[in-house]
Design an enzyme around this catalytic site. Sequence first.
Site, PDB file in Angstrom:
ATOM      1  N   GLY A 164     105.736  69.529  -9.872  1.00  0.00           N
ATOM      2  CA  GLY A 164     105.120  68.243 -10.152  1.00  0.00           C
ATOM      3  C   GLY A 164     106.028  67.124  -9.689  1.00  0.00           C
ATOM      4  O   GLY A 164     106.865  67.299  -8.796  1.00  0.00           O
ATOM      5  N   ASP A 190     100.570  63.772  -9.894  1.00  0.00           N
ATOM      6  CA  ASP A 190     100.989  65.143 -10.220  1.00  0.00           C
ATOM      7  C   ASP A 190     102.204  65.091 -11.148  1.00  0.00           C
ATOM      8  O   ASP A 190     103.067  65.970 -11.121  1.00  0.00           O
ATOM      9  CB  ASP A 190     101.298  65.941  -8.942  1.00  0.00           C
ATOM     10  CG  ASP A 190     101.356  67.449  -9.176  1.00  0.00           C
ATOM     11  OD1 ASP A 190     100.860  67.915 -10.214  1.00  0.00           O
ATOM     12  OD2 ASP A 190     101.942  68.156  -8.324  1.00  0.00           O
TER      13      ASP A 190
END
Length: 369
Positions: free
Chosen positions: A298, A262
């Site tokens: 993220g 991510d």
Amino acid sequence: MTVRVNGRVVTPTGVIRQGCVEWDGDRITAVAEYPSVRDGHWILPGFVDMHTHGGGGHTFTTGDADQARAAAGFHLAHGTTTLLASLVSAPFPVMRSATEAFAPLVDEGVLAGVHFEGPYLSAARCGAQNPEYLRDPSTDELTELIELGRGAIRMVTLAPERDGALEAIKLLTTHRVVAAVGHTDATYEQTRAAIAAGASVGTHLFNGMRPVHHREPGPVVALLDAPTVICELVADGVHLHDGILTFTTATAGPDRVALITDAMAAAGMADGEYELGGQAVTVTDGVARLARDGAIAGSTLTMDAALRHAVHAGIPMADAARMVATTPARAIGLGDRVGALQVGLRADLVVLDDDLNVVRVLHGGSWVE
């Protein structure tokens, strides 16, 4: 010409302590014991990251081909030989232009495909997604993107409680695009309906989801309980407590857990100010958060770091290797091409030292400079 590398070879069934991998051209031709080897480096399959937004100061989220090529190169140096370019919620023209820009990179093999994380997500669980761009799923939009991508669209994350979500999932699976459940406030029943319609991935399980409650299990339990669903986990010690990492792995098994990064552009970069989907992000001590509300934005993770974290948390090496390669490859429909040290698959591998740091990376039968 046949080429060989020797060491502790990690296969889908275990570790060959004294082993070798041979390849000819871009294909693995042998994986076997090699008794004259005395331990040596770890040899793992090339990592498969099915969810990353950028790295090395470069991003996938703007749909710029040069940025995408550079981000893929950064992650390749960390052992990721197969990668999806993940975008965040955006207006449809950006989704179109990104598809056009990235499709040639998929044809070239720089990318394995495109992952749209949004915009068909829950406002209540949007996390670092830009709430301005969230909307109900559109089968017209998806049909246009699928046709435009000519096979480049590999996965779409959506919230099953939004109007039109089940129709969108059925459309995606009909076109062999993975439908993933994420950024969702869905109930247990709504999530099970999405799985019945064909959803097969849980996007960064636990994060961006209604939490588990003993009278309303929500999406986490529905996804964990479904044998057809592979659950993504961000193994950075920030997104999840290590107890959740090991619990989920023990519950679902390494064949149903895929480690992801991510990652955003700040991966591999210094602390400072960055951007994700038009929103300001501050990175402090390697942790990325939205400037406006502190939501996790993220990560700055790489796949080799995710592997190290998983092993240090107590996950056996053979299981962790499946979770960074074999399982994510199967999740995105590439298990017959990459993701394991097996004869006939593409010659992708990572050589690691005893501290699990990357020594060398082989991609398609060639050593990465």
